[in-house]
Design a protein around this motif. Structure first.
Motif: not given
Length: 202
Positions: A12-24, A178-179, A183-186
């Motif tokens: 999930l953290m890898i997915a969050a990283a991908v979404l974040t770098v695209i949004s940049a 959200v991702l 992760v934090v809650f999980y």
């Protein structure tokens, strides 16, 4: 309890990283203006490699008549810095995943939340000054009228209808947040505790 991030959390953290770098590299937010004299509408885009872009020239022409300050992309250092900040977060998320560190994950989530809050405060401050600091010698003057665009949602500004909402990058960034929150809650066992409570109640 292990200090190592689970495989579920890692992915999930890898997915969050991908979404974040695209949004940049794409717009995060947009302000749409609609009026009878502009049937196709005008748009101001915030975020991405340009910092601030869109129909800047016609918007500046309109600003002149009501005394609003002209928009020059180079004056908005915070918008120009967004790609670097977001790439930094993407790297932080990726490192958290690769070394599977819970502490780094929690820390990056906290920083991300603070960043989001400060971004909206800065956005509000900019829109407030943009809409309230008017030139007293402007050709069109309406006593008591301010032209602050909405932070989120709809607002009527003279004969213009203004809509403010996330653009594609904004939705991706929210998805990344959200991702990371999941992760934090999980990893903190929040979902397990909730599930156990429901099981006991049943």
């Amino acid at each position: 309890m292990t200090n190592k991030l689970s495989k579920f959390g890692m992915w999930l953290m890898i997915a969050a990283a991908v979404l974040t770098v695209i949004s940049a590299f794409i717009p995060l937010w947009r302000i749409d203006l609609q009026a009878p004299q502009y049937p196709e509408g005008l748009v101001l885009l915030i975020g991405g490699t340009s910092g601030i872009s869109g129909d800047i020239i016609p918007i500046n022409d309109l600003n002149h008549y009501v005394g609003m300050e002209k928009i020059f992309p180079e004056n908005f250092w915070e918008f120009q810095a967004l790609p670097y900040i977001l790439c930094g977060f993407a790297l932080l998320f990726l490192v958290s995943a690769l070394i599977r560190s819970k502490k780094l994950t929690y820390g990056s989530f906290g920083l991300f939340v603070i960043f989001g809050i400060l971004s909206f405060v800065d956005f509000y401050y900019w829109t407030y000054n943009y809409g309230h600091n008017l030139d007293p010698s402007a050709p069109i003057q309406v006593p008591g009228m301010a032209y602050q665009p909405p932070i989120l949602g709809y607002k009527k500004l003279l004969n213009f209808e203004a809509f403010s909402w996330p653009d594609t990058g904004g939705y991706l960034l929210v998805g990344a947040g959200v991702l990371v929150a999941l992760v934090v809650f999980y990893e903190l066992g929040v979902f397990d505790k909730l599930f156990k409570k429901k099981t006991k109640t049943a």
